[in-house]
Motif scaffolding. Sequence first.
Motif, PDB file in Angstrom:
ATOM      1  N   PHE A   1       0.831  -1.183   0.000  1.00 39.40           N
ATOM      2  CA  PHE A   1       0.000   0.000   0.000  1.00 39.40           C
ATOM      3  C   PHE A   1       0.875   1.246   0.000  1.00 39.40           C
ATOM      4  O   PHE A   1       1.967   1.258   0.563  1.00 39.40           O
ATOM      5  N   CYS A   2       0.363   2.312  -0.655  1.00 38.44           N
ATOM      6  CA  CYS A   2       1.076   3.582  -0.655  1.00 38.44           C
ATOM      7  C   CYS A   2       1.094   4.148   0.760  1.00 38.44           C
ATOM      8  O   CYS A   2       0.050   4.211   1.424  1.00 38.44           O
ATOM      9  N   GLY A   3       2.265   4.588   1.221  1.00 38.08           N
ATOM     10  CA  GLY A   3       2.397   5.140   2.562  1.00 38.08           C
ATOM     11  C   GLY A   3       1.690   6.468   2.740  1.00 38.08           C
ATOM     12  O   GLY A   3       1.401   6.877   3.864  1.00 38.08           O
ATOM     13  N   ARG A   4       1.388   7.171   1.651  1.00 42.09           N
ATOM     14  CA  ARG A   4       0.730   8.474   1.760  1.00 42.09           C
ATOM     15  C   ARG A   4      -0.785   8.361   1.662  1.00 42.09           C
ATOM     16  O   ARG A   4      -1.512   8.871   2.516  1.00 42.09           O
ATOM     17  N   CYS A   5      -1.290   7.706   0.584  1.00 43.05           N
ATOM     18  CA  CYS A   5      -2.742   7.725   0.347  1.00 43.05           C
ATOM     19  C   CYS A   5      -3.421   6.371   0.569  1.00 43.05           C
ATOM     20  O   CYS A   5      -4.646   6.280   0.536  1.00 43.05           O
ATOM     21  N   GLY A   6      -2.648   5.303   0.752  1.00 43.16           N
ATOM     22  CA  GLY A   6      -3.241   3.994   1.013  1.00 43.16           C
ATOM     23  C   GLY A   6      -3.681   3.222  -0.206  1.00 43.16           C
ATOM     24  O   GLY A   6      -4.317   2.181  -0.097  1.00 43.16           O
ATOM     25  N   THR A   7      -3.348   3.713  -1.402  1.00 41.34           N
ATOM     26  CA  THR A   7      -3.740   3.023  -2.627  1.00 41.34           C
ATOM     27  C   THR A   7      -3.112   1.634  -2.696  1.00 41.34           C
ATOM     28  O   THR A   7      -1.935   1.456  -2.384  1.00 41.34           O
ATOM     29  N   ILE A   8      -3.925   0.636  -3.121  1.00 40.54           N
ATOM     30  CA  ILE A   8      -3.423  -0.727  -3.265  1.00 40.54           C
ATOM     31  C   ILE A   8      -2.428  -0.786  -4.404  1.00 40.54           C
ATOM     32  O   ILE A   8      -2.671  -0.271  -5.490  1.00 40.54           O
ATOM     33  N   ARG A   9      -1.276  -1.396  -4.165  1.00 45.86           N
ATOM     34  CA  ARG A   9      -0.304  -1.623  -5.224  1.00 45.86           C
ATOM     35  C   ARG A   9      -0.690  -2.899  -5.942  1.00 45.86           C
ATOM     36  O   ARG A   9      -0.655  -3.990  -5.376  1.00 45.86           O
ATOM     37  N   VAL A  10      -1.090  -2.790  -7.205  1.00 52.83           N
ATOM     38  CA  VAL A  10      -1.653  -3.920  -7.931  1.00 52.83           C
ATOM     39  C   VAL A  10      -0.570  -4.768  -8.573  1.00 52.83           C
ATOM     40  O   VAL A  10       0.344  -4.251  -9.214  1.00 52.83           O
ATOM     41  N   SER A  11      -0.674  -6.063  -8.388  1.00 53.40           N
ATOM     42  CA  SER A  11       0.206  -7.009  -9.082  1.00 53.40           C
ATOM     43  C   SER A  11      -0.579  -8.286  -9.301  1.00 53.40           C
ATOM     44  O   SER A  11      -0.669  -9.131  -8.430  1.00 53.40           O
ATOM     45  N   VAL A  12      -1.193  -8.408 -10.474  1.00 54.52           N
ATOM     46  CA  VAL A  12      -2.048  -9.563 -10.772  1.00 54.52           C
ATOM     47  C   VAL A  12      -1.325 -10.498 -11.724  1.00 54.52           C
ATOM     48  O   VAL A  12      -0.829 -10.080 -12.750  1.00 54.52           O
ATOM     49  N   ARG A  13      -1.309 -11.773 -11.357  1.00 52.41           N
ATOM     50  CA  ARG A  13      -0.620 -12.741 -12.200  1.00 52.41           C
ATOM     51  C   ARG A  13      -1.603 -13.453 -13.114  1.00 52.41           C
ATOM     52  O   ARG A  13      -2.766 -13.604 -12.781  1.00 52.41           O
ATOM     53  N   THR A  14      -1.105 -13.915 -14.234  1.00 52.89           N
ATOM     54  CA  THR A  14      -1.931 -14.743 -15.121  1.00 52.89           C
ATOM     55  C   THR A  14      -1.400 -16.175 -15.194  1.00 52.89           C
ATOM     56  O   THR A  14      -1.831 -16.957 -16.014  1.00 52.89           O
ATOM     57  N   ASN A  15      -0.445 -16.495 -14.316  1.00 48.02           N
ATOM     58  CA  ASN A  15       0.071 -17.860 -14.239  1.00 48.02           C
ATOM     59  C   ASN A  15       0.699 -18.358 -15.526  1.00 48.02           C
ATOM     60  O   ASN A  15       0.678 -19.548 -15.821  1.00 48.02           O
ATOM     61  N   ASN A  16       1.263 -17.449 -16.323  1.00 49.08           N
ATOM     62  CA  ASN A  16       1.985 -17.883 -17.512  1.00 49.08           C
ATOM     63  C   ASN A  16       3.332 -18.461 -17.108  1.00 49.08           C
ATOM     64  O   ASN A  16       4.065 -17.854 -16.327  1.00 49.08           O
ATOM     65  N   LEU A  17       3.659 -19.619 -17.652  1.00 47.85           N
ATOM     66  CA  LEU A  17       4.915 -20.260 -17.288  1.00 47.85           C
ATOM     67  C   LEU A  17       6.052 -19.858 -18.212  1.00 47.85           C
ATOM     68  O   LEU A  17       7.210 -20.134 -17.924  1.00 47.85           O
ATOM     69  N   GLY A  18       5.726 -19.220 -19.319  1.00 46.51           N
ATOM     70  CA  GLY A  18       6.776 -18.739 -20.210  1.00 46.51           C
ATOM     71  C   GLY A  18       7.142 -19.764 -21.260  1.00 46.51           C
ATOM     72  O   GLY A  18       6.922 -20.964 -21.110  1.00 46.51           O
ATOM     73  N   PRO A  19       7.738 -19.301 -22.381  1.00 40.33           N
ATOM     74  CA  PRO A  19       8.027 -20.190 -23.500  1.00 40.33           C
ATOM     75  C   PRO A  19       9.204 -21.119 -23.271  1.00 40.33           C
ATOM     76  O   PRO A  19       9.401 -22.045 -24.033  1.00 40.33           O
TER      77      PRO A  19
ATOM     78  N   LYS B   1      -9.399 -15.387 -20.830  1.00 39.88           N
ATOM     79  CA  LYS B   1      -9.743 -14.032 -21.256  1.00 39.88           C
ATOM     80  C   LYS B   1     -10.418 -13.253 -20.135  1.00 39.88           C
ATOM     81  O   LYS B   1     -10.219 -12.041 -19.991  1.00 39.88           O
ATOM     82  N   PHE B   2     -11.213 -13.937 -19.336  1.00 41.65           N
ATOM     83  CA  PHE B   2     -11.869 -13.258 -18.219  1.00 41.65           C
ATOM     84  C   PHE B   2     -10.833 -12.769 -17.207  1.00 41.65           C
ATOM     85  O   PHE B   2     -10.909 -11.634 -16.715  1.00 41.65           O
ATOM     86  N   LEU B   3      -9.845 -13.607 -16.906  1.00 45.03           N
ATOM     87  CA  LEU B   3      -8.787 -13.187 -15.985  1.00 45.03           C
ATOM     88  C   LEU B   3      -8.018 -11.999 -16.555  1.00 45.03           C
ATOM     89  O   LEU B   3      -7.698 -11.050 -15.842  1.00 45.03           O
ATOM     90  N   TYR B   4      -7.741 -12.041 -17.852  1.00 43.70           N
ATOM     91  CA  TYR B   4      -7.068 -10.911 -18.502  1.00 43.70           C
ATOM     92  C   TYR B   4      -7.915  -9.647 -18.383  1.00 43.70           C
ATOM     93  O   TYR B   4      -7.403  -8.561 -18.087  1.00 43.70           O
ATOM     94  N   SER B   5      -9.223  -9.774 -18.594  1.00 50.21           N
ATOM     95  CA  SER B   5     -10.102  -8.601 -18.499  1.00 50.21           C
ATOM     96  C   SER B   5     -10.106  -8.028 -17.091  1.00 50.21           C
ATOM     97  O   SER B   5     -10.174  -6.798 -16.911  1.00 50.21           O
ATOM     98  N   LEU B   6     -10.031  -8.881 -16.089  1.00 50.00           N
ATOM     99  CA  LEU B   6      -9.971  -8.413 -14.704  1.00 50.00           C
ATOM    100  C   LEU B   6      -8.679  -7.648 -14.438  1.00 50.00           C
ATOM    101  O   LEU B   6      -8.676  -6.624 -13.752  1.00 50.00           O
ATOM    102  N   THR B   7      -7.576  -8.153 -15.001  1.00 53.73           N
ATOM    103  CA  THR B   7      -6.295  -7.451 -14.877  1.00 53.73           C
ATOM    104  C   THR B   7      -6.408  -6.052 -15.465  1.00 53.73           C
ATOM    105  O   THR B   7      -5.968  -5.062 -14.857  1.00 53.73           O
ATOM    106  N   LYS B   8      -7.003  -5.938 -16.645  1.00 59.71           N
ATOM    107  CA  LYS B   8      -7.152  -4.645 -17.306  1.00 59.71           C
ATOM    108  C   LYS B   8      -8.091  -3.720 -16.525  1.00 59.71           C
ATOM    109  O   LYS B   8      -7.851  -2.510 -16.438  1.00 59.71           O
ATOM    110  N   PHE B   9      -9.158  -4.283 -15.958  1.00 57.35           N
ATOM    111  CA  PHE B   9     -10.106  -3.478 -15.186  1.00 57.35           C
ATOM    112  C   PHE B   9      -9.434  -2.928 -13.928  1.00 57.35           C
ATOM    113  O   PHE B   9      -9.627  -1.755 -13.572  1.00 57.35           O
ATOM    114  N   ILE B  10      -8.655  -3.749 -13.271  1.00 53.17           N
ATOM    115  CA  ILE B  10      -7.948  -3.293 -12.076  1.00 53.17           C
ATOM    116  C   ILE B  10      -6.969  -2.176 -12.431  1.00 53.17           C
ATOM    117  O   ILE B  10      -6.853  -1.178 -11.705  1.00 53.17           O
ATOM    118  N   GLU B  11      -6.273  -2.317 -13.551  1.00 57.37           N
ATOM    119  CA  GLU B  11      -5.361  -1.261 -13.982  1.00 57.37           C
ATOM    120  C   GLU B  11      -6.106   0.059 -14.194  1.00 57.37           C
ATOM    121  O   GLU B  11      -5.616   1.139 -13.833  1.00 57.37           O
TER     122      GLU B  11
END
Length: 281
Positions: free
Chosen positions: A18-36, A263-273
């Motif tokens: 969380f931000c120490g000044r305003c309390g905003t949540i620091r967002v970090s959403v994973r999509t569980n990609n394992l990579g190529p 795609k739904f998880l991706y859309s949630l990531t975008k909405f949170i951003e």
Amino acid sequence: MWNCSSCGHSNPDNTATFCGRCGTIRVSVRTNNLGPAISGGTTVYAMSAFASANTSGSFSSWLYNELKLRKVPDKEIVPLRQDVLEFAEQQSLVWQIIDDKVQQGETAILSYAKEKKRRARASDIVSSMAQANQLFQDRRKAQLFRLDKADILERLHNPCRSADDFAGKIASLASLFEVPLGPLHSLVRDAQEDWKAIKLVEEVLKSEGVKFDSDMIKTWRNIIALRNAAPLHAHDAQIPSLEFFGASFPVDYQRLWDSILDKFLYSLTKFIEVLVELRKS
């Protein structure tokens, strides 16, 4: 060090959530990609899936605890709590199960890995919806997702086995958008009475000049379209929605369900951003 997206404050602790000044949540959403670099047919892939699932469970635990500290009503985070409890119960059994699967051979390991990855994705979806609701409530006193039906959310964790099973699953997923519309209507000038949650959210973002990924809204609308079309038949009404999720006739329902959830998880990531960038009204 990281800069808060809301107030610009430089937070010296890079691990802070969380931000120490305003309390905003620091967002970090994973999509569980394992990579190529990791092949999908190896034991290394399986172990990576276990690690991914463990990360997902840890994130759910963190989010649940943070929301409790912020005094979010219990009824709004009950499904998230269930994810946390399930994660805690499973951890003591994971390595025993892995040992058993190793004895059975690589096919058993990969099968179990797929199951763990599927459940990790479901956990990510529930966590992301809870986070989106919390942010939207904080910014605009409204919510988009209904999280008070544990039996509906449980469908996210299970594989899709048939056309009938898909009909039930897509209906459950679509019902998550059936929230009280009063708070959303109040945010849109001249809102029409027949507008539902997705349309209202789109109009809120447009009216505030917020840029967003068009696939976010398209994903939600196509989920509703498939719910309205189930059971699926080969006629033109459903083809655009099926193509959006990369499917065609004859329908492979498990593959279609996986694509929808990805795609739904991706859309949630975008909405949170998007929500992170909104300043409080």
